[in-house]
Design an enzyme around this catalytic site. Structure first.
Site, PDB file in Angstrom:
ATOM      1  N   SER A 155      -0.597   1.560  -9.763  1.00 18.63           N
ATOM      2  CA  SER A 155      -1.882   1.507 -10.452  1.00 18.63           C
ATOM      3  C   SER A 155      -1.816   0.520 -11.625  1.00 18.63           C
ATOM      4  O   SER A 155      -1.613  -0.674 -11.412  1.00 18.63           O
ATOM      5  CB  SER A 155      -2.312   2.910 -10.892  1.00 18.63           C
ATOM      6  OG  SER A 155      -3.662   2.921 -11.297  1.00 18.63           O
ATOM      7  N   HIS A 272      -9.215   6.061  -8.668  1.00 16.04           N
ATOM      8  CA  HIS A 272      -9.052   5.514  -7.320  1.00 16.04           C
ATOM      9  C   HIS A 272     -10.029   6.145  -6.326  1.00 16.04           C
ATOM     10  O   HIS A 272      -9.708   6.356  -5.159  1.00 16.04           O
ATOM     11  CB  HIS A 272      -7.599   5.622  -6.855  1.00 16.04           C
ATOM     12  CG  HIS A 272      -6.656   4.885  -7.762  1.00 16.04           C
ATOM     13  ND1 HIS A 272      -6.613   3.508  -7.792  1.00 16.04           N
ATOM     14  CD2 HIS A 272      -5.775   5.325  -8.686  1.00 16.04           C
ATOM     15  CE1 HIS A 272      -5.718   3.139  -8.708  1.00 16.04           C
ATOM     16  NE2 HIS A 272      -5.212   4.210  -9.269  1.00 16.04           N
TER      17      HIS A 272
END
Length: 384
Positions: A155, A272
């Protein structure tokens, strides 16, 4: 990658960080003089890269290295303490203070944890701690940096991986992380949401569980509920992201879906997933101001696990990543796939925690046997 390629990447990392602190994005505060003069730190690497070499050959795989950069959720009060005796690490934090407008080192060392856990703070904190850990690794084991052939970040860790690989300059990368973190914080506050780590069994039906959780949310009056797999970690382990009501439903009914263990993660939103769509435009705009270059070390994308090929690819997928699942298990397979009998590279997790090492162990036990963590909490005098 050839020897020349590895040396070129290392030298570019030096030049890129130095240049990043000299010019930076147009709207960035100027860091203090001499901040993050990594070019000086790695002068020898640059000289070595420019010397003619009689023979170029590939390093044996066992002599190569891979760097893994952790993401949000790995933050701990005290991180950075194990890095402070390395002057360049201190200068990274000094530059960060100029870019962010607050004392990131103070927050990282002393907290409080609740403030550090805020998305707007922890993403920059993990980013800087990871690159400061690279400085420590460079000091203690310079051959690891010189022989690095691939990097990946989880990430927000992907931004640190790209800075390390010479695709972004430090201050521009940090500024992009700042905008990303603030936009994701705002999106998180708009809807009560979160992330649930789920350790399942081979018969676990993650998608079916998410669908039933969405139906449950509809009975509560939530019109467009979100509940979906956001992180693929290792076989039978996923992180599910979405509305808090959906995650609470999954925890309550975990036995029905053959979940062995569930745990809420210390993050503030349903990352996400499409809940993060409000963060896309701010990130898109800031990335337009960043001088993105092709990585000189292979960097793998969270979106599909594949290597980035060109700058436009990076800008596109860094935005897409915010609303797409992190395919970390697939990334591990892509990096460590090799023929039987071929040695695995040495792997170093640079940043707080050892979560990526634990995931690697579950994805590829043989690759994990060559894994090390670069300590950021304690000041150790040994190796990385």
């Amino acid at each position: 990658m050839s020897l020349r390629g590895a040396r070129a990447a290392r030298a570019a990392w030096a030049r890129g960080w130095g240049a990043g602190c000299r010019r930076g994005a147009s709207d960035l505060p100027r860091p203090p003089p001499r901040a993050v003069d990594v070019a000086e730190l790695l002068r020898d690497a640059t000289v070595a890269e420019e010397r003619p070499r009689a023979a170029e050959a590939r390093r044996p795989p066992g002599q190569c290295s891979v760097l893994l950069f952790p993401g949000q959720g790995s933050q701990l009060v005290g991180m950075g303490r194990g890095l402070l005796r390395f002057p360049r690490a201190r200068e990274l934090y000094a530059a960060a203070r100029s870019v962010l407008g607050y004392d990131l080192l103070e927050l990282s060392l002393h907290g409080p944890q609740e403030a550090l856990d805020r998305t707007a703070h922890c993403q920059p904190a993990v980013f800087v701690a990871s690159l400061a850990a690279v400085e420590k690794l460079q000091h203690l084991q310079p051959a690891v940096i010189e022989n690095c052939v691939a990097a990946a970040g989880f990430s927000v860790g992907e931004f640190a991986a790209l800075v390390f690989a010479g695709a972004m300059e430090f201050t521009e990368g940090l500024y992009a992380v700042k905008i990303r973190a603030e936009a994701m914080q705002a999106a998180s506050e708009a809807v009560p949401s979160g992330m649930l780590s789920v350790l399942g069994k081979p018969q676990s039906k993650f998608s079916f569980a998410c669908l039933e959780a969405q139906e449950h949310c509809k009975t509560l009056g939530i019109a467009d509920p979100v509940c979906e797999v956001a992180n693929y970690l290792f076989p039978d382990c996923r992180v599910i992201s979405g509305h808090l009501e959906a995650l609470q439903f999954l925890q309550k009914n975990s036995s029905k879906y053959h979940f062995r263990r569930t745990k809420m993660l210390p993050v503030s939103g349903g990352f996400h997933t499409r809940l993060m769509e409000p963060a896309l435009e701010p990130l898109t705009q800031v990335l337009k101001s960043v001088g993105v270059k092709k990585p000189l070390v292979s960097v793998h994308s969270n979106v599909d696990g594949k290597r980035y090929m060109h700058p436009k690819h990076i800008q596109k997928l860094l935005v897409q990543q915010v609303v797409s699942p992190v395919k970390w298990e697939q990334t591990m397979h892509a990096i460590y796939e090799r023929k039987k009998g071929v040695e695995f590279p040495k792997t170093f997790e640079v940043g707080p925690g050892k979560q990526l090492g634990a995931i690697l162990k579950s994805c590829n036990l043989q690759a994990w046997k060559s894994y090390q963590n670069v300590e950021v909490l304690a000041d150790d005098d040994g190796g990385a």
